[in-house]
Design a protein around this motif. Structure first.
Motif, PDB file in Angstrom:
ATOM      1  N   ASN A   1       0.825  -1.214   0.000  1.00 47.05           N
ATOM      2  CA  ASN A   1       0.000   0.000   0.000  1.00 47.05           C
ATOM      3  C   ASN A   1       0.856   1.259   0.000  1.00 47.05           C
ATOM      4  O   ASN A   1       0.507   2.264  -0.624  1.00 47.05           O
ATOM      5  N   VAL A   2       1.977   1.223   0.736  1.00 44.88           N
ATOM      6  CA  VAL A   2       2.888   2.379   0.738  1.00 44.88           C
ATOM      7  C   VAL A   2       3.414   2.624  -0.673  1.00 44.88           C
ATOM      8  O   VAL A   2       3.432   3.767  -1.165  1.00 44.88           O
ATOM      9  N   ASP A   3       3.850   1.535  -1.328  1.00 44.58           N
ATOM     10  CA  ASP A   3       4.389   1.688  -2.689  1.00 44.58           C
ATOM     11  C   ASP A   3       3.322   2.209  -3.654  1.00 44.58           C
ATOM     12  O   ASP A   3       3.591   3.110  -4.475  1.00 44.58           O
ATOM     13  N   ILE A   4       2.116   1.660  -3.533  1.00 43.14           N
ATOM     14  CA  ILE A   4       1.037   2.080  -4.427  1.00 43.14           C
ATOM     15  C   ILE A   4       0.649   3.535  -4.157  1.00 43.14           C
ATOM     16  O   ILE A   4       0.520   4.356  -5.079  1.00 43.14           O
ATOM     17  N   ASN A   5       0.468   3.859  -2.855  1.00 40.68           N
ATOM     18  CA  ASN A   5       0.055   5.221  -2.510  1.00 40.68           C
ATOM     19  C   ASN A   5       1.146   6.242  -2.815  1.00 40.68           C
ATOM     20  O   ASN A   5       0.849   7.407  -3.121  1.00 40.68           O
TER      21      ASN A   5
END
Length: 488
Positions: free
Chosen positions: A206-210
């Protein structure tokens, strides 16, 4: 140039030795349970408790075998004034001083069928009398048999034997239950690690996507394609995802250390857990589960022990208020002489017989009150066993139903997780090409996270239910056999 190469070599060596010192452990669920049942402090406590009761039972059984003992006394000094009867019947007080010593071999045997006791012995003693003329005597008893037999009384040996046998059976079952309890607890801790392990992975994703979405949103905002509110929402989601990652990492470290301590392993080692996601679904018949539970569980043995103990106490109370008697008889040979060899010649008979009895006459209500108390205790044990048995049956029934239900829920939850993950992937791609709004993407992302969390929780609940049904029946339905553990 040489200095630079030396520094590189030093760094490589440091990394090499650090890698050697860092242990990494990969565990499946079965491996985790095996370690817990063989290496954890809880398993050692369970085994020690089992062995304590087991050897106490062995000692109890050995008490019904012949008990051989040797006893004796070293020469003991006696110096005192004693009353002496003279040949004419008169009495005088005469100071006396003598030494006495003895030795004997004894065999004691309980009689479990009657509640009596028989003892065979062979003994030899010597008395040294000092005074005006020092003399000594030998007293031999080459063989002597002594019988003690209560009449019209409770046979405590028979009662105790039946209760102890049930207690030993219950101890065997309690040990198996303890091992299954360890399996349940190990499974719970194992999935705590697994869930946090997946949460870390998902939070990092999620960090990478966000992060990507935030960078993309800044670019779109700069060219006027999105409003500032969408940019702020994207930035907030990125910051929240980083916080969630940190919390997930902390929760994973705690869950991992908790499991490693439980398994009695080094908590500083790296750990990766691999759950068994491929499940051999089995439908458990409730009648079969109930049959095995009543046959195998320690609770059933405990109910029988409670009833037997209450019946024994009632029987004892009644016997204490009725006529009772006791026979004590002995037969042997003995002789006394001044020399050892002569003390074994011309042996004389030695017999004794005694019949004692007791008849309670008036106890001011003590006896009847003891009987009424024992009757009430028996009624309490019967009532408690009946209600406990009903709850026992109810628990087995609903554990079986829950397990069968969870099998279907695992299938549904796994499918839901797959669909939610695919839906998010589609939503992300559509957002990247500008086909959907940011809110729709975040909704898909939240649904993905919720579906993943639900699947992991359902998977954990399934395996805990699996080991719960094993524990509640002490039966392995997967292999169709009773559960056994080697403990001695």
């Amino acid at each position: 140039m040489k200095i630079l190469n030396l520094k590189k070599l030093t760094v490589l060596l440091l990394l090499f030795f650090e890698a050697i010192n860092l242990n990494s452990l990969t565990l499946t669920l079965n491996e985790c349970i095996n370690i817990a049942q063989n290496n954890s402090p809880q398993s050692k406590i369970a085994k020690s408790k089992y062995l304590n009761t087991y050897y106490s039972y062995q000692a109890f059984k050995s008490g019904f075998l012949p008990q051989l003992s040797f006893s004796g006394s070293a020469p003991g000094l006696v110096r005192q004034i004693n009353q002496i009867t003279l040949p004419d019947g008169s009495l005088v007080y005469q100071p006396q001083s003598y030494l006495s010593s003895s030795a004997g071999l004894y065999i004691n045997q309980k009689i479990p069928w009657t509640g009596g006791n028989i003892t065979a012995s062979s003994s030899l003693s010597r008395i040294d009398i000092s005074g005006k003329s020092e003399t000594f005597y030998w007293l031999s008893s080459p063989v002597q048999l002594v019988l003690s037999q209560p009449l019209f009384r409770q046979n405590s040996y028979a009662w105790n034997m039946e209760i102890e046998e049930l207690s030993n059976t219950m101890n065997d079952k309690q040990f198996i239950e303890s091992m299954e309890d360890i399996a349940i607890e190990a499974t719970d801790k194992f999935f705590n690690v697994y869930i946090q392990q997946i949460n870390v992975k998902n939070a990092q994703l999620n960090v990478d996507i966000n992060d990507t979405l935030y960078v993309l949103s800044k670019g779109r905002y700069e060219v006027g394609k999105i409003a500032e509110n969408d940019l702020l929402q994207s930035e907030l989601a990125f910051m929240n995802s980083k916080n969630q990652l940190e919390n997930a990492q902390l929760s994973f470290s705690r869950a991992k250390e908790d499991l490693m301590i439980y398994l009695n392993l080094n908590p500083n080692d790296d750990l990766v857990v691999i759950p068994q996601t491929e499940i051999n679904f089995i439908q458990i018949d409730n009648d079969k589960a109930m049959e095995e539970a009543k046959k195998n569980r320690s609770d059933i043995s405990n109910y029988k022990i409670n009833e037997l103990t209450a019946e024994r106490n009632l029987d004892m109370a009644r016997d204490n208020n009725n006529f009772s008697a006791n026979i004590s008889a002995s037969f042997g040979l003995n002789q006394t002489a001044g020399k050892v060899d002569e003390a074994y010649k011309s042996l004389l008979d030695q017999e004794q017989f005694n019949l004692s009895f007791e008849i309670p006459l008036f106890q001011f209500g003590k006896g009847s009150s003891e009987i009424e108390a024992a009757l009430a205790a028996k009624e309490l044990a019967t009532t408690s066993n009946d209600i406990n048995l009903q709850y026992f049956e109810m628990n087995v029934k609903y554990q079986t139903l829950q397990f069968n239900l969870l099998q279907e829920q695992v299938k549904i939850s796994a499918k839901t997780d797959t669909i939610a993950a695919r839906r998010f992937e589609v939503a992300k791609n559509r957002y990247l090409i500008g086909k959907i709004e940011l809110n729709s993407l975040f909704i898909a992302q939240n649904e993905k996270d919720a579906a993943l969390s639900s699947y992991m929780s359902t998977l954990r609940n399934y395996w805990i239910a699996y080991y719960n049904i094993r524990r509640n029946t002490l039966y392995d339905f997967e292999h169709n056999q009773a559960i056994e553990y080697y403990s001695k």
